[in-house]
Scaffold this motif. Structure first.
Motif, short mmCIF file in Angstrom:
data_model
loop_
_atom_site.label_atom_id
_atom_site.label_comp_id
_atom_site.label_asym_id
_atom_site.label_seq_id
_atom_site.Cartn_x
_atom_site.Cartn_y
_atom_site.Cartn_z
N GLY A 75 43.93 55.46 18.29
CA GLY A 75 42.92 54.56 17.73
C GLY A 75 43.42 53.14 17.57
O GLY A 75 44.59 52.82 17.87
N GLY A 76 42.51 52.29 17.11
CA GLY A 76 42.86 50.89 16.88
C GLY A 76 44.00 50.77 15.88
O GLY A 76 44.88 49.91 16.02
N ASN A 149 35.81 41.10 16.99
CA ASN A 149 34.58 41.47 16.26
C ASN A 149 34.98 42.27 15.03
O ASN A 149 35.50 43.38 15.16
N THR A 151 34.25 44.54 12.40
CA THR A 151 33.23 45.58 12.22
C THR A 151 32.68 45.63 10.80
O THR A 151 31.52 45.96 10.59
C1 LIG Z 1 37.20 51.08 13.88
C2 LIG Z 1 38.12 49.96 14.11
C3 LIG Z 1 39.52 50.14 14.12
C4 LIG Z 1 40.17 51.44 13.77
O1 LIG Z 1 39.99 52.41 14.70
P1 LIG Z 1 40.65 53.86 14.49
O2 LIG Z 1 40.24 54.58 15.70
O3 LIG Z 1 40.09 54.43 13.22
O4 LIG Z 1 42.12 53.68 14.39
C5 LIG Z 1 40.31 49.05 14.39
N1 LIG Z 1 39.77 47.84 14.64
C6 LIG Z 1 38.44 47.63 14.63
C7 LIG Z 1 37.90 46.27 14.91
C8 LIG Z 1 37.58 48.67 14.36
O5 LIG Z 1 36.25 48.48 14.35
#
Ligand SMILES: *Cc1c(COP(=O)(O)O)cnc(C)c1O
Length: 363
Positions: A75-76, A149, A151
């Motif tokens: 993930g991010g 962006n 979120t």
């Molecule tokens: C949702 C989100 C994340 C986190 O993503 P995960 O998959 O939960 O690690 C990171 N950055 C942004 C901008 C996000 O919208």
């Protein structure tokens, strides 16, 4: 069967046609006698799914040949560690703070090198974006991080910063998790972009990394092998088992995007959807959006009832009208409508109609 309009920030709404296709292929993918989730990632069936997905994504986002596309996991949030592990050389990194997600990135990167604040919009409650000309970037910067962006706060860069024009040679690292594929990307300004799939590309489990070739191959010695961009790239994202089913579904989303005119057409749809909602909010006496007009997100629209005591009634009525997951993030409060690629215009129209009705009955 009744499908609701789902305004979740993520995991989020999927194109219905993709869900239907996945359902029809669930037990037997293209005569293989197997579900995609039962296939070896090294078998010819899955390799063909993977290669098609990568090619379609490269075409859709117009990714130049000197960028690698990596399909990773974590993930991010994991990229907040993986990017510095690969790009920091143990040196200094500069961060532009524009909301919760860039804040998280800054904090995590501090474990792998020196972090510096190039600019922050915190004093404005993250309702604006600091102008690139004001950013303080060190001459020894290993990279500059932005979240293009936000979120949660609902601010979006409508143009990526041109670091070279600011006299900065460091690469730009972009967290584009929540608006990837909603608009074209100017790759000439990007060193690396990463994003989780579960906002705008498909189901959770897949993390997209698109990175300039010359930035690969410099991981710190203690970087986990599965997170070393070079190992991942050299093994076509199959150093370890990739999230095969998520890649398959994302691949179906890429085909859906192509069938609907690609990213340029998607951007026009997204502009129309966002405009409908923001125009209503700006005229409303009951609701408001607090983000500066020139940096409002097209994907995530936070809004507030001026009288917060009506929040619960608003959410209950929305649910009854089949408009789901509108509650805002707990750190910001209020409401949030996430209107990703797969949210049809009809969904935003239904939301605005409900809000208009709610406003009348509460007047
Ligand atoms: C949702 C989100 C994340 C986190 O993503 P995960 O998959 O939960 O690690 C990171 N950055 C942004 C901008 C996000 O919208």
């Amino acid at each position: 069967m009744s499908r609701a309009f789902n305004f979740s920030a993520g995991p989020a709404v999927m194109p219905e046609a993709v869900l239907e296709q996945a359902a029809s292929e669930m037990l037997d993918w293209h005569g293989s006698g197997m579900s995609v989730m039962e296939m070896s990632h090294r078998g010819k069936e899955f390799i063909s799914i993977y290669e098609q997905a990568e090619a379609d994504l490269r075409e859709l986002l117009a990714v130049p040949a000197h960028f690698k596309i990596l399909f990773m996991q974590g993930g991010g949030l994991a990229e907040n560690a993986i990017a510095p592990l690969n790009l920091s050389h143990g040196g200094a990194m500069d961060f532009v703070l524009t909301g919760s997600w860039s804040q998280k990135s800054l904090k995590e990167a501090g474990k792998y090198g020196t972090t510096r604040l190039a600019a922050t919009a915190q004093a404005d409650g993250f309702t604006t974006l600091p102008a690139p000309a004001t950013w303080q970037i060190g001459a020894d910067s290993r990279y500059v991080h932005i979240c293009s962006n936000e979120t949660i706060h609902g601010v979006e860069f409508h143009e990526l910063p041109d670091l070279k024009a600011l006299g900065c040679d460091a690469p730009l690292v972009v967290d584009f998790s929540s608006h990837v594929a909603s608009r074209p990307v100017d790759w000439s300004r990007v060193g690396l972009a990463f994003g989780g799939a579960q906002k705008n590309l498909g189901p959770a489990g897949l993390t997209l990394v698109i990175v300039r070739e010359e930035l690969i191959g410099h991981a710190l010695p203690h970087c986990p092998s599965a997170f070393d961009y070079k190992l991942v790239a050299d093994n076509q994202s199959m150093y370890n088992t990739p999230p095969t089913y998520s890649i398959y579904i994302a691949g179906l989303v890429f085909q859906w995007l192509k069938q609907h005119g690609g990213i340029a057409a998607m951007e026009l749809r997204n502009i129309a959807k966002a405009q409908l909602l923001y125009d209503f909010l700006d005229r409303s006496s009951l609701f408001e959006n607090r983000v500066a007009k020139d940096c409002r997100s097209r994907m995530n629209v936070p809004f507030f009832l001026r009288d917060e005591s009506r929040n619960d009634a608003f959410l209950a009525g929305a649910k009854a009208a089949n408009l789901l997951q509108l509650k805002g993030h707990k750190s910001v409060g209020g409401m949030r409508a996430s209107i990703y690629n797969a949210m049809p215009l009809e969904g935003v129209q239904a939301l605005v109609a409900y809000m208009r009705e709610f406003e009348k009955t509460q007047a």
